[in-house]
Design a protein around this motif. Structure first.
Motif, PDB file in Angstrom:
ATOM      1  N   LEU A  62      32.009  34.602  61.323  1.00  0.00           N
ATOM      2  CA  LEU A  62      32.618  35.715  61.065  1.00  0.00           C
ATOM      3  C   LEU A  62      34.129  36.000  60.364  1.00  0.00           C
ATOM      4  CD1 LEU A  62      31.727  39.660  60.069  1.00  0.00           C
ATOM      5  CD2 LEU A  62      32.400  39.923  62.172  1.00  0.00           C
ATOM      6  N   CYS A  63      34.781  35.691  61.124  1.00  0.00           N
ATOM      7  CA  CYS A  63      36.404  35.410  60.761  1.00  0.00           C
ATOM      8  C   CYS A  63      36.481  34.753  60.060  1.00  0.00           C
ATOM      9  CB  CYS A  63      37.127  35.244  61.847  1.00  0.00           C
ATOM     10  SG  CYS A  63      36.888  36.194  63.330  1.00  0.00           S
ATOM     11  N   ILE A  64      35.722  33.661  59.877  1.00  0.00           N
ATOM     12  CA  ILE A  64      35.802  32.893  58.879  1.00  0.00           C
ATOM     13  C   ILE A  64      35.359  33.038  57.397  1.00  0.00           C
ATOM     14  CG2 ILE A  64      35.266  30.332  57.590  1.00  0.00           C
ATOM     15  CD1 ILE A  64      35.051  29.076  60.110  1.00  0.00           C
ATOM     16  N   ALA A  65      34.187  34.086  57.642  1.00  0.00           N
ATOM     17  CA  ALA A  65      33.275  34.777  56.152  1.00  0.00           C
ATOM     18  C   ALA A  65      34.728  35.619  55.610  1.00  0.00           C
ATOM     19  CB  ALA A  65      32.371  34.869  55.938  1.00  0.00           C
ATOM     20  N   LEU A  66      35.254  36.914  56.355  1.00  0.00           N
ATOM     21  CA  LEU A  66      36.051  37.580  56.468  1.00  0.00           C
ATOM     22  C   LEU A  66      37.123  36.853  55.874  1.00  0.00           C
ATOM     23  CD1 LEU A  66      35.726  40.325  58.465  1.00  0.00           C
ATOM     24  CD2 LEU A  66      34.918  40.133  57.187  1.00  0.00           C
ATOM     25  N   ALA A  68      37.664  34.268  54.085  1.00  0.00           N
ATOM     26  CA  ALA A  68      37.574  33.372  52.692  1.00  0.00           C
ATOM     27  C   ALA A  68      37.779  35.238  51.751  1.00  0.00           C
ATOM     28  CB  ALA A  68      36.411  32.384  52.710  1.00  0.00           C
ATOM     29  N   MET A  69      36.212  35.658  52.031  1.00  0.00           N
ATOM     30  CA  MET A  69      36.541  36.837  51.278  1.00  0.00           C
ATOM     31  C   MET A  69      37.916  37.867  51.261  1.00  0.00           C
ATOM     32  SD  MET A  69      33.674  40.943  51.405  1.00  0.00           S
ATOM     33  CE  MET A  69      35.023  41.349  52.954  1.00  0.00           C
ATOM     34  N   SER A  70      38.672  38.087  51.889  1.00  0.00           N
ATOM     35  CA  SER A  70      40.524  38.863  51.549  1.00  0.00           C
ATOM     36  C   SER A  70      40.436  38.214  50.982  1.00  0.00           C
ATOM     37  CB  SER A  70      40.866  39.264  52.940  1.00  0.00           C
ATOM     38  OG  SER A  70      41.027  37.630  53.674  1.00  0.00           O
ATOM     39  N   LEU A  71      40.789  36.636  51.130  1.00  0.00           N
ATOM     40  CA  LEU A  71      42.075  35.451  49.985  1.00  0.00           C
ATOM     41  C   LEU A  71      41.551  36.502  48.291  1.00  0.00           C
ATOM     42  CD1 LEU A  71      42.568  32.115  51.598  1.00  0.00           C
ATOM     43  CD2 LEU A  71      44.240  34.089  51.174  1.00  0.00           C
ATOM     44  N   THR A  72      39.793  36.261  48.507  1.00  0.00           N
ATOM     45  CA  THR A  72      39.669  36.192  47.112  1.00  0.00           C
ATOM     46  C   THR A  72      39.530  37.574  46.697  1.00  0.00           C
ATOM     47  OG1 THR A  72      37.155  34.876  47.746  1.00  0.00           O
ATOM     48  CG2 THR A  72      36.976  35.941  45.767  1.00  0.00           C
ATOM     49  N   LEU A  73      38.887  38.787  47.354  1.00  0.00           N
ATOM     50  CA  LEU A  73      40.001  40.394  46.972  1.00  0.00           C
ATOM     51  C   LEU A  73      41.112  39.899  46.458  1.00  0.00           C
ATOM     52  CD1 LEU A  73      37.948  42.264  49.741  1.00  0.00           C
ATOM     53  CD2 LEU A  73      36.696  41.720  47.568  1.00  0.00           C
ATOM     54  N   ILE A  74      42.250  39.267  47.419  1.00  0.00           N
ATOM     55  CA  ILE A  74      43.559  39.319  47.290  1.00  0.00           C
ATOM     56  C   ILE A  74      44.303  38.579  45.524  1.00  0.00           C
ATOM     57  CG2 ILE A  74      45.661  38.426  47.774  1.00  0.00           C
ATOM     58  CD1 ILE A  74      44.781  39.226  50.591  1.00  0.00           C
ATOM     59  N   ASN A  75      42.998  37.408  45.534  1.00  0.00           N
ATOM     60  CA  ASN A  75      42.903  37.068  43.988  1.00  0.00           C
ATOM     61  C   ASN A  75      42.559  38.083  42.844  1.00  0.00           C
ATOM     62  OD1 ASN A  75      43.106  35.437  42.495  1.00  0.00           O
ATOM     63  ND2 ASN A  75      41.793  34.486  42.411  1.00  0.00           N
ATOM     64  N   PHE A  76      41.588  38.736  43.342  1.00  0.00           N
ATOM     65  CA  PHE A  76      41.420  39.782  42.267  1.00  0.00           C
ATOM     66  C   PHE A  76      42.054  41.054  42.137  1.00  0.00           C
ATOM     67  CE2 PHE A  76      36.308  38.806  43.105  1.00  0.00           C
ATOM     68  CZ  PHE A  76      36.537  37.662  42.617  1.00  0.00           C
ATOM     69  N   GLY A  77      42.779  41.355  42.431  1.00  0.00           N
ATOM     70  CA  GLY A  77      43.617  42.289  42.942  1.00  0.00           C
ATOM     71  C   GLY A  77      44.589  41.653  42.154  1.00  0.00           C
ATOM     72  N   VAL A  78      45.533  40.447  42.409  1.00  0.00           N
ATOM     73  CA  VAL A  78      46.981  40.234  41.354  1.00  0.00           C
ATOM     74  C   VAL A  78      46.318  40.282  39.747  1.00  0.00           C
ATOM     75  CG1 VAL A  78      48.108  37.879  40.831  1.00  0.00           C
ATOM     76  CG2 VAL A  78      47.435  39.089  43.643  1.00  0.00           C
ATOM     77  N   ASP A  79      44.839  39.346  40.211  1.00  0.00           N
ATOM     78  CA  ASP A  79      45.003  39.358  38.665  1.00  0.00           C
ATOM     79  C   ASP A  79      44.313  40.465  37.789  1.00  0.00           C
ATOM     80  OD1 ASP A  79      43.925  37.070  36.813  1.00  0.00           O
ATOM     81  OD2 ASP A  79      41.936  37.635  36.454  1.00  0.00           O
ATOM     82  N   ALA A  80      44.150  41.334  38.333  1.00  0.00           N
ATOM     83  CA  ALA A  80      44.501  42.690  37.243  1.00  0.00           C
ATOM     84  C   ALA A  80      45.312  43.332  37.512  1.00  0.00           C
ATOM     85  CB  ALA A  80      43.502  44.097  38.837  1.00  0.00           C
ATOM     86  N   VAL A  81      46.298  43.313  38.666  1.00  0.00           N
ATOM     87  CA  VAL A  81      47.350  43.592  37.989  1.00  0.00           C
ATOM     88  C   VAL A  81      47.802  42.449  37.012  1.00  0.00           C
ATOM     89  CG1 VAL A  81      50.152  43.865  38.380  1.00  0.00           C
ATOM     90  CG2 VAL A  81      48.139  44.658  40.366  1.00  0.00           C
TER      91      VAL A  81
END
Length: 99
Positions: A62-66, A68-81
């Motif tokens: 679960l820690c590995i999955a969370l 990886a998901m958090s880094l992906t969501l940060i990437n989406f946020g930076v991309d949106a900005v």
């Protein structure tokens, strides 16, 4: 360019984390260090699922999955900005046709 650089960085970081955990789980890494992959490796070797100790597999997975998901969501946020094409309120200006 910012979204490309940040996207490449977060993609590489996520891949490196998953690769390290995968190699440690397969037993191909240094078993003297503590990582989520070695925790999974030793839980598998001690038959954690058969003995009812499923939390030993669930927690690091679960820690590995969370992570990886958090880094992906940060990437989406930076991309949106940083990407002007993804901004919701902005419309491209059109030239009006004069007749």
């Amino acid at each position: 360019m910012t979204s490309l650089i940040v996207g490449s960085f977060f993609g590489a970081a996520t891949s490196a984390i998953l690769a390290e955990a995968g190699l440690e789980f397969l037993g191909l890494g240094d078993s003297s260090i503590v990582s989520w992959g070695t925790i999974l490796y030793w839980a598998q070797n001690s038959n954690a699922l058969l003995t009812g100790q499923w939390i030993l597999l669930f927690a690091p997975g679960l820690c590995i999955a969370l992570l990886a998901m958090s880094l992906t969501l940060i990437n989406f946020g930076v991309d949106a900005v940083s990407n002007p094409r993804l901004r919701e309120g902005a419309r491209p200006k059109r030239k009006e046709a004069t007749a």
